[in-house]
Motif scaffolding. Structure first.
Motif, PDB file in Angstrom:
ATOM      1  N   UNK A 283       0.743  -0.674   0.331  1.00 41.23           N
ATOM      2  CA  UNK A 283      -0.195   0.045  -0.140  1.00 41.23           C
ATOM      3  C   UNK A 283       1.714   0.811   0.263  1.00 41.23           C
ATOM      4  N   UNK A 284       1.096   1.962  -1.188  1.00 31.69           N
ATOM      5  CA  UNK A 284       1.237   3.133  -1.368  1.00 31.69           C
ATOM      6  C   UNK A 284       1.086   4.435  -1.411  1.00 31.69           C
ATOM      7  N   UNK A 285       0.943   5.484  -0.838  1.00 31.04           N
ATOM      8  CA  UNK A 285       0.605   6.993  -1.789  1.00 31.04           C
ATOM      9  C   UNK A 285       1.711   8.007  -1.765  1.00 31.04           C
ATOM     10  N   UNK A 286       2.144   8.041  -3.031  1.00 28.58           N
ATOM     11  CA  UNK A 286       3.318   8.853  -3.287  1.00 28.58           C
ATOM     12  C   UNK A 286       3.516   9.834  -4.267  1.00 28.58           C
ATOM     13  N   UNK A 287       3.553  11.010  -4.794  1.00 30.12           N
ATOM     14  CA  UNK A 287       3.099  11.292  -5.793  1.00 30.12           C
ATOM     15  C   UNK A 287       3.074  11.027  -7.249  1.00 30.12           C
ATOM     16  N   UNK A 288       4.366   9.882  -7.000  1.00 34.43           N
ATOM     17  CA  UNK A 288       4.356   8.975  -8.179  1.00 34.43           C
ATOM     18  C   UNK A 288       3.661   8.252  -9.006  1.00 34.43           C
ATOM     19  N   UNK A 289       3.100   7.190  -7.387  1.00 31.52           N
ATOM     20  CA  UNK A 289       2.713   6.210  -7.970  1.00 31.52           C
ATOM     21  C   UNK A 289       1.731   5.795  -6.450  1.00 31.52           C
ATOM     22  N   UNK A 290       0.563   5.104  -6.509  1.00 27.85           N
ATOM     23  CA  UNK A 290      -1.108   4.806  -5.407  1.00 27.85           C
ATOM     24  C   UNK A 290      -0.899   3.477  -5.681  1.00 27.85           C
ATOM     25  N   UNK A 291      -0.536   2.783  -5.138  1.00 28.13           N
ATOM     26  CA  UNK A 291      -1.151   1.097  -4.648  1.00 28.13           C
ATOM     27  C   UNK A 291      -1.745   1.106  -3.568  1.00 28.13           C
TER      28      UNK A 291
END
Ligand SMILES: Nc1nc2c(c(=O)[nH]1)N=C(CO)CN2
Length: 184
Positions: free
Chosen positions: A116-124
């Protein structure tokens, strides 16, 4: 030693889409190209799904599919490879234009293991999976029992739920309510 590297492989799902050019062959060629990337093993590609463009206005229908891979690449490196493949098929990311554009090829990381990721480049996981039947139908075809790491729901359940919501929306627009003449 082979087992050690096997253990570091992460299962990921990739969304593939095309609405400019020969969609089915572009998607298949892109899938093969992904298989040539070092650190990526292809496991399965869904059937092609044709659908009208959603969340954008365009005359060009989409061909979509979902692919299951195993990879040693961390998410940012995998994303760079997807961008490189998109560019090889003539995809230009236009800056300064609003909304979605027609594209010969679109590749998205849908799921990367349980990450689970919430970065400007990539959300998962990819933030719009649950609103998109063109993702959920091929995903449920490939792996109906796959569980979304956020909600714990299976792909089959998410697909069924979205179909129900879409049917409900259509029914709302078709509502027939009995009234009396002379009433507005
Ligand atoms: N049917 C369909 N509609 C879309 C698609 C797509 O892949 N298929 N992708 C979009 C932006 O990524 C916007 N709308």
């Amino acid at each position: 030693m082979e087992n050690e590297t096997e253990m570091d492989k992460i299962r990921a799902f990739i969304g593939l889409g095309s609405n400019l050019g020969d969609g089915p062959s572009i998607v298949q060629d892109a899938w093969r190209m992904l298989g040539e990337v070092a650190g990526v093993d292809l496991l399965a590609l869904s059937s092609p799904y044709k659908s009208a463009p959603v969340e954008m206005s365009s005359q060009h229908w989409f061909t979509n599919g979902v692919g299951k891979i195993e990879t040693l690449l961390p998410p940012p490196a995998l994303l760079q490879e997807l961008f490189r493949i998109e560019a090889a098929f003539g995809r230009k990311r236009k800056s300064g234009s609003f909304g979605y554009q027609d594209r010969p090829l679109d590749l998205d990381i849908l799921y990367y293991g349980e990450i689970i990721l919430d970065e400007p480049e990539l959300i998962l996981p990819h933030p719009r999976i649950r609103e998109r039947l063109f993702v959920l139908s091929p995903l449920a075809e490939l792996d109906p029992d796959f569980r979304d790491p956020v909600s714990g729901e299976t792909a089959a359940a998410m697909e069924a739920e979205l179909k129900r919501k879409i049917a409900e929306k259509v029914m709302k627009n078709q509502e027939i309510i009995r009234g009396k003449w002379g009433e507005s």
